[in-house]
Motif scaffolding. Structure first.
Motif, PDB file in Angstrom:
ATOM      1  N   MET B  15       0.842  -1.198   0.000  1.00  0.00           N
ATOM      2  CA  MET B  15       0.000   0.000   0.000  1.00  0.00           C
ATOM      3  C   MET B  15       0.875   1.246   0.000  1.00  0.00           C
ATOM      4  O   MET B  15       0.637   2.199  -0.749  1.00  0.00           O
ATOM      5  N   LYS B  17       3.895   1.639  -1.101  1.00  0.00           N
ATOM      6  CA  LYS B  17       4.541   1.847  -2.401  1.00  0.00           C
ATOM      7  C   LYS B  17       3.570   2.540  -3.370  1.00  0.00           C
ATOM      8  O   LYS B  17       3.925   3.512  -4.047  1.00  0.00           O
ATOM      9  N   GLY B  18       2.350   2.033  -3.419  1.00  0.00           N
ATOM     10  CA  GLY B  18       1.359   2.640  -4.303  1.00  0.00           C
ATOM     11  C   GLY B  18       1.021   4.063  -3.890  1.00  0.00           C
ATOM     12  O   GLY B  18       0.881   4.956  -4.731  1.00  0.00           O
ATOM     13  N   PHE B  19       0.910   4.276  -2.594  1.00  0.00           N
ATOM     14  CA  PHE B  19       0.571   5.612  -2.072  1.00  0.00           C
ATOM     15  C   PHE B  19       1.635   6.639  -2.461  1.00  0.00           C
ATOM     16  O   PHE B  19       1.325   7.744  -2.913  1.00  0.00           O
ATOM     17  N   LYS B  21       3.812   6.500  -4.882  1.00  0.00           N
ATOM     18  CA  LYS B  21       3.819   6.736  -6.330  1.00  0.00           C
ATOM     19  C   LYS B  21       2.664   7.652  -6.737  1.00  0.00           C
ATOM     20  O   LYS B  21       2.837   8.563  -7.536  1.00  0.00           O
ATOM     21  N   ALA B  22       1.486   7.379  -6.198  1.00  0.00           N
ATOM     22  CA  ALA B  22       0.295   8.119  -6.639  1.00  0.00           C
ATOM     23  C   ALA B  22       0.328   9.572  -6.184  1.00  0.00           C
ATOM     24  O   ALA B  22      -0.263  10.432  -6.831  1.00  0.00           O
ATOM     25  N   HIS B  23       1.007   9.848  -5.090  1.00  0.00           N
ATOM     26  CA  HIS B  23       0.981  11.201  -4.525  1.00  0.00           C
ATOM     27  C   HIS B  23       2.384  11.792  -4.425  1.00  0.00           C
ATOM     28  O   HIS B  23       2.724  12.455  -3.447  1.00  0.00           O
ATOM     29  N   MET B 326      -3.291  14.285   0.783  1.00  0.00           N
ATOM     30  CA  MET B 326      -4.187  13.384   0.049  1.00  0.00           C
ATOM     31  C   MET B 326      -5.590  13.422   0.656  1.00  0.00           C
ATOM     32  O   MET B 326      -6.586  13.425  -0.054  1.00  0.00           O
TER      33      MET B 326
END
Lengths: 330, 330
Positions: B15, B17-19, B21-23, B326
């Motif tokens: 989670m 890692k994705g967080f 990248k997305a922000h 976010m």
């Protein structure tokens, strides 16, 4: 059915009252209780209007705001707004420069928008339309006109709203929004069904331990029901459906939007996005911007959608513009 | 269990890692994979740090950003971050002006923050703390020190982050954050339980047709299990618990925060907020600002929390300041 509501028949009207109060810095009501408009629409611009059934928050009213849509027509849960609501949306958004109606490809919406456009014409308002059809799984590629609009609509509104805010003419706004959706492909995977408050039980079924690939936002059947996969394989399946359809290829620069369907915890969306990002990198596709969160939902369905849009210079500039709406602030 | 994940043991790391990248415009990783920091922390300010277990998105990492927290320590799902993670959070946030650690009243967090503060002191970093205890239902008023921190933490972070951004000293940031939480009361109503991914079944039960008043974010028992009520009576029950405790009275100006617990459709939160707003108006309490949405969740629990904060001039100015994270953009 564990819901927070009063009489289910009143849920849309009561939701709208709460929405308008909570976001009074962004939106306001109109004479038609089923039309929400942006506060302080800049003078002299082309109007941008959308509309659709309720239960998809933030869509549709959550994308009304600065540099986004100017107005939205509101339908009952999972049901098109009336032609009268679309027409009143056009009226509040029109400033003599015409109105771009950017909406999703569903039979009720198509019919009501078509009627409203005719009525608007008789009243001297020019309305042109873009019909979103980004859902790859809903029809074969050679029948794109049959495909549904799903979360790609958010990117269409972002682009169309930005183009209008920059002073684009009606034809320019329509062209930008059409390009946005033409460059966009989506797919959804459903993990649990949802229950319409007035019905009280799910109107479709997704068995525990299975997932429905290509499911629509109203439980429309997908292309395959299979065993529930891990995030890696789920991501791979979504990417393998979305990429070849456009097709997105090495060297492309894209926007990625991963939306939850409602009840899937947001942390899982980041897990899924991480997998998707790795797959895109492996294919040499560059992510310019990512949106991960609940952008287009279906009540309390579990699952997620993947949307990818290919950028060119114009789309990149429009996507990067600031925006202020309940569902999208940047 | 219909979840999007790979190995449940990896869900927090994946989670994150994705967080990140997305922000990547708002946050960045640090040498400690369980510490997230804000990008471009302005020079010379007091550091603001929080931390807590995962599964409460946007809390806690979603409130790291401009004019908000500078760093957050990340725990396993529903479990405190380690003392080492809090310490590393203090280190990345400290600029020689000291660090305000603003967190919630849970035994694990208390223990780990206490240890981390001691370790920081030995390394020459001054850390002062504010412990959020806004959950009215978790202990009687004369035992406020036992009360849990819930969604009121979002307002504490907003106020503390804004005070630090305005150049407040450590003592001033601590005083503002302490005032924010002292002026804040919350209560939650749970409609369905949630399932920890590593466990696979709910670890508590809420029977269909019932609701648990005063439930905690981890299913901690509430004060009453009763029949599921309509939104009007649910709102009245929440308001009747929250208002007398502070007490909020006629003429008060307040911030209202209605947060979903995860899986409750956002449209229902607006229905609930509309009812709450009417009740506050009847009592002569003025809502300066309202936040309605999923601000502090518990995986896929259904239900909602109500948080009310009494404003004075300082709190109003700090609440109204822009923010970019976010979970909260304004």
């Amino acid at each position: 059915m564990q819901r927070i509501m009063n009489n289910p028949d009143d849920i849309v009207d009561e939701m709208l009252k709460g929405f308008l109060k909570a976001h009074s810095d962004i939106v306001e009501g109109t004479e038609n209780p089923r039309v929400v408009k942006a506060k302080n629409i800049p003078e002299g611009k082309v109007g941008v209007v959308t509309g659709g059934g309720s239960g998809h928050k933030p869509a549709f009213i959550g994308y009304v705001g600065e540099n986004m849509c100017d107005a939205a027509a509101v339908g009952e849960i999972c049901s098109s707004p009336t032609a009268a609501a679309f027409l009143d949306g056009f009226k509040v958004a029109d400033q003599g420069k015409g109105v771009a109606c950017l909406y999703g490809n569903y039979s009720g919406d198509n019919m009501n928008v078509k009627m409203a456009v005719k009525m608007a014409k008789r009243q001297g308002i020019t309305v042109k339309t873009v019909v979103a059809n980004d859902d790859v799984a809903s029809a074969p590629k050679d029948q794109r006109e049959k495909r549904r609009g799903v979360a790609g609509e958010v990117l269409m509104w972002k682009v169309g709203g930005a183009k209008a805010a920059k002073g684009g003419s009606l034809d320019e706004v329509i062209a930008a929004a059409q390009k946005a959706i033409d460059n966009t492909r989506s797919v959804g995977i459903g993990l649990t069904p949802c229950t319409l408050p007035a019905v009280g039980h799910p109107n479709f079924e997704i068995k525990d331990g299975t997932m429905e690939v290509g499911i629509g936002h109203h439980g429309e059947p997908g292309i395959e029901v299979c065993e529930l996969e891990d995030a890696h394989h789920m991501a791979k399946r979504m990417v393998d459906i979305v990429l070849p359809d456009y097709p997105f290829v090495e060297g492309d620069e894209v926007v990625v939007l991963v939306s939850g369907l409602g009840a899937t915890p947001v942390m899982e969306l980041y897990v899924l996005y991480d997998e998707i990002d790795q797959l895109l990198k492996e294919k040499g596709i560059k992510t310019h911007k990512a949106y991960v969160g609940n952008y287009f939902t279906s009540l309390e369905m579990m699952g997620a959608t993947l949307t990818i849009m290919k950028l060119d210079d114009e789309l990149k500039e429009l996507i990067d513009m600031p925006a202020k709406s309940m569902g999208l602030k940047q």
